[in-house]
Design an enzyme around this catalytic site. Structure first.
Site, PDB file in Angstrom:
ATOM      1  N   SER A 172       0.799  -1.219   0.000  1.00  0.00           N
ATOM      2  CA  SER A 172       0.000   0.000   0.000  1.00  0.00           C
ATOM      3  C   SER A 172       0.837   1.276   0.000  1.00  0.00           C
ATOM      4  O   SER A 172       1.546   1.551  -0.951  1.00  0.00           O
ATOM      5  CB  SER A 172      -0.943  -0.050   1.206  1.00  0.00           C
ATOM      6  OG  SER A 172      -2.034   0.784   1.017  1.00  0.00           O
ATOM      7  N   ASP A 175      10.241   4.077 -10.391  1.00  0.00           N
ATOM      8  CA  ASP A 175       9.846   4.612 -11.691  1.00  0.00           C
ATOM      9  C   ASP A 175      10.692   5.802 -12.112  1.00  0.00           C
ATOM     10  O   ASP A 175      10.908   6.034 -13.313  1.00  0.00           O
ATOM     11  CB  ASP A 175       8.371   5.015 -11.667  1.00  0.00           C
ATOM     12  CG  ASP A 175       7.443   3.820 -11.828  1.00  0.00           C
ATOM     13  OD1 ASP A 175       7.947   2.686 -11.854  1.00  0.00           O
ATOM     14  OD2 ASP A 175       6.216   4.023 -11.912  1.00  0.00           O
ATOM     15  N   LYS A 226      -1.019  -4.076  -3.231  1.00  0.00           N
ATOM     16  CA  LYS A 226      -2.292  -3.431  -2.860  1.00  0.00           C
ATOM     17  C   LYS A 226      -2.325  -2.048  -3.504  1.00  0.00           C
ATOM     18  O   LYS A 226      -1.634  -1.133  -3.068  1.00  0.00           O
ATOM     19  CB  LYS A 226      -2.434  -3.307  -1.345  1.00  0.00           C
ATOM     20  CG  LYS A 226      -3.753  -2.654  -0.925  1.00  0.00           C
ATOM     21  CD  LYS A 226      -3.878  -2.561   0.584  1.00  0.00           C
ATOM     22  CE  LYS A 226      -5.209  -1.942   0.980  1.00  0.00           C
ATOM     23  NZ  LYS A 226      -5.303  -0.518   0.625  1.00  0.00           N
TER      24      LYS A 226
END
Length: 593
Positions: free
Chosen positions: A326, A337, A351
């Protein structure tokens, strides 16, 4: 019996409320069947519910005679008033709410007022009580540590004390539940509670009057220099105080010469989205996308870095495992990224759903999934699930183990349709089921023997440790006045090992053979040393010791040592920023993971 006859039966019985019991929204007695007071009651419920939702949410309400809301209301009234046996109306409605949510996704949940209060304390970072860490030893509350500067420490309560009475009521030796003991110790700030304390070396029961106060709940587990010029911070969860705790830790490590950081998110199940965004902001350049959310009724909302972070040039390594979930995946995904950090460990939980809290007047709450979140490259890392199949979803980690994924990278396969590219170096990353680390560390299935696991499962290790520390606390503190001296010189005595083996025999827990016993010893001794360090100092010292044998941490150190030096100036690294909170949807209704 049809709807009309049920309505007639209800009208002819005793006065009824047009009640939405789960939310505490109640109207006047039923006087006009489904179309009268009950409909007005439902309208009140709907209006009150609307106030707890964002203005951007598109709410569609149907109060017609054949509406689902009417049907649900009639079913509740029929069962409550006509069923052959007495029913608990509140529980009936709570079960109905749970039944609805269980057919949705695995993370839409209902919590009672008591459960909600406990969750809120963890998220908000404080509760009201006496301020002690404790454990139960032979049906007696043993204080591990009083909270520094807390109400118990202020009146002279110390580690090793036993609380035997609370306001003259015995809590020791009476088989009182842990929840009941906590209920008696906690209370509103400013109220007084009298504690009866038994202290080693002093006869009789000592009396202390403690004035309850707000007690902080820390979300940072450990902060220390794991190598020269290499700092280590472990975040246990993301709450309202996490960012401030994190920056305090950063300042401490910078003062000790940190030039590289290991951020440990292993076993971090998530928490507040805003806390994750604030921490990610410290590492990213201006306008870098941190995360975006989007749902059926929730418009796309993007969260960008402000460019005022104090750690933009700091080399970073992030540690993750299968229980990293999460909000911790938001931080990890953003760093990966943007090619901002090296990620080490195993594939994270996966999640990628956003829950919005919907609070009822009785203190209970629905946490309803309203959107997906996406990493900067556009990945949704939510792992697959089938609506209503929560058991299969919960067993995903076990399936990974059986499939071989946890101990072999070759067992992990991603569909090409889930392929994405990082934003600076165009490295391949995948969505659709957690975040795959840059450096995979297999689970060492031989690290803990069967004998060790069984001793732990029976709480034999923890209980034996507590007794040992309780009996030897003063001696240990005198011999090792600092943690550094303890870490360098302390060795677990064979007598403690013998006590654990003897207790194991009583519980029919024995090693399979001499080889298993021999293989158990290194991990058992290290675990005991870590537990002793925790009880004499705190969690930072625990992780300082236990990390020595953690394969993911060891690999993280190796990779962090290979990172290029910081491109930022020393001045930039030395002045943590004052956060300008990234724009968030409705600040008074935090998104929760």
């Amino acid at each position: 019996m049809n709807v009309k006859s049920i309505t007639r039966e209800l009208r002819n019985s005793s006065p009824l409320r047009c009640g939405w019991s789960g939310g505490g929204f109640l109207s006047s007695p039923l006087t006009g069947g489904v179309g009268g007071g009950c409909r007005r009651g439902l309208l009140i419920v709907a209006l009150l519910l609307l106030t707890s939702l964002t203005a951007s949410s598109q709410i569609k309400l149907n109060f017609g005679n054949n509406s689902p809301i009417n049907k649900l209301q009639m079913a509740e009234m029929a069962v409550t008033n006509l069923y052959v046996d007495t029913v608990d109306e509140s529980k009936l409605v709570e079960d109905a709410i749970r039944g609805m949510l269980e057919k949705l996704d695995p993370h839409s949940t209902y919590s009672t007022a008591k459960e909600t209060k406990s969750m809120t304390e963890q998220i908000q970072g404080s509760f009201e009580g006496i301020g002690v860490q404790f454990n139960m030893v032979e049906d007696t509350l043993l204080i591990i540590q009083p909270v520094l500067g807390g109400p118990s420490e202020k009146v002279g309560i110390i580690a090793g004390d036993r609380i035997v009475t609370v306001n003259d009521t015995a809590i020791a030796g009476v088989k009182m539940s842990r929840d009941e003991i906590m209920r008696r110790l906690r209370g509103k700030k400013g109220t007084k509670v009298q504690l009866g304390i038994v202290r080693r070396g002093i006869k009789g029961i000592q009396r202390f009057t403690v004035v309850r106060d707000k007690i902080p709940v820390h979300t940072i587990d450990a902060v220390y220099m794991i190598r020269p010029e290499m700092g280590y911070i472990r975040i246990g969860s993301f709450g309202a105080t996490t960012y401030d705790e994190f920056m305090t830790g950063i300042r401490k490590l910078q003062g000790e010469g940190m030039k590289t950081l290991i951020l440990d998110l292993q076993d971090n199940g998530g928490g507040l989205m805003q806390a994750a965004i604030l921490i990610a902001n410290e590492f990213l350049q201006k306008d870098d996308l941190i995360v975006f959310t989007e749902g059926r009724t929730q418009k796309r909302q993007e969260f960008h870095a402000k460019g005022d972070g104090s750690l933009i040039g700091l080399p970073l390594c992030i540690l993750v495992n299968e229980y990293t979930a999460s909000a911790s995946e938001i931080v990890t995904g953003a760093m990966q990224d943007h090619d901002r950090a090296t990620v080490v460990g195993r594939r994270t939980f996966g999640k990628g759903l956003v829950q919005r809290p919907i609070e009822f007047q009785d203190g209970s709450m629905i946490r309803l999934t309203v959107a997906h979140y996406y990493t900067p490259s556009g990945r949704c890392i939510q792992k697959p699930y089938e609506k209503g199949e929560n058991k299969a979803y919960a067993e995903d980690i076990e399936k990974r183990f059986k499939h071989g994924e946890l101990y072999s990278v070759d067992s992990i396969h991603f569909d090409d349709s889930l392929k994405y590219s990082t934003l600076r170096l165009s490295r391949t990353v995948y969505g659709g089921g957690g975040i795959m680390p840059d450096d995979f560390v297999p689970l060492d299935t031989t690290q803990y023997t069967r004998f060790h696991r069984q001793l732990a499962a029976k709480s034999i290790i923890v209980q034996s440790n507590l007794k040992y520390v309780d009996s030897n606390r003063k001696k240990l503190q005198k011999q090792y006045p600092t943690f550094e001296q303890f870490n360098q010189g302390y060795e677990v005595p064979q007598s403690l090992i013998d006590d654990i083996i003897a207790e194991g025999k009583k519980e029919k827990v024995t090693p399979r053979d001499d080889d298993e016993l021999r293989n158990t010893m290194p991990q058992l001794r290290q675990q005991l040393k870590a537990l002793i360090a925790r009880d004499l100092w705190d969690m930072t010292e625990y992780f300082h010791v236990i990390n020595v044998l953690n394969p993911i941490t060891k690999k993280g150190i190796e990779r962090a040592e290979q990172l290029p030096p910081s491109a930022a100036s020393p001045a930039t690294l030395a002045t943590p920023s004052t956060p300008s909170t990234p724009a968030t949807p409705q600040q008074n209704q935090p998104l929760r993971w």
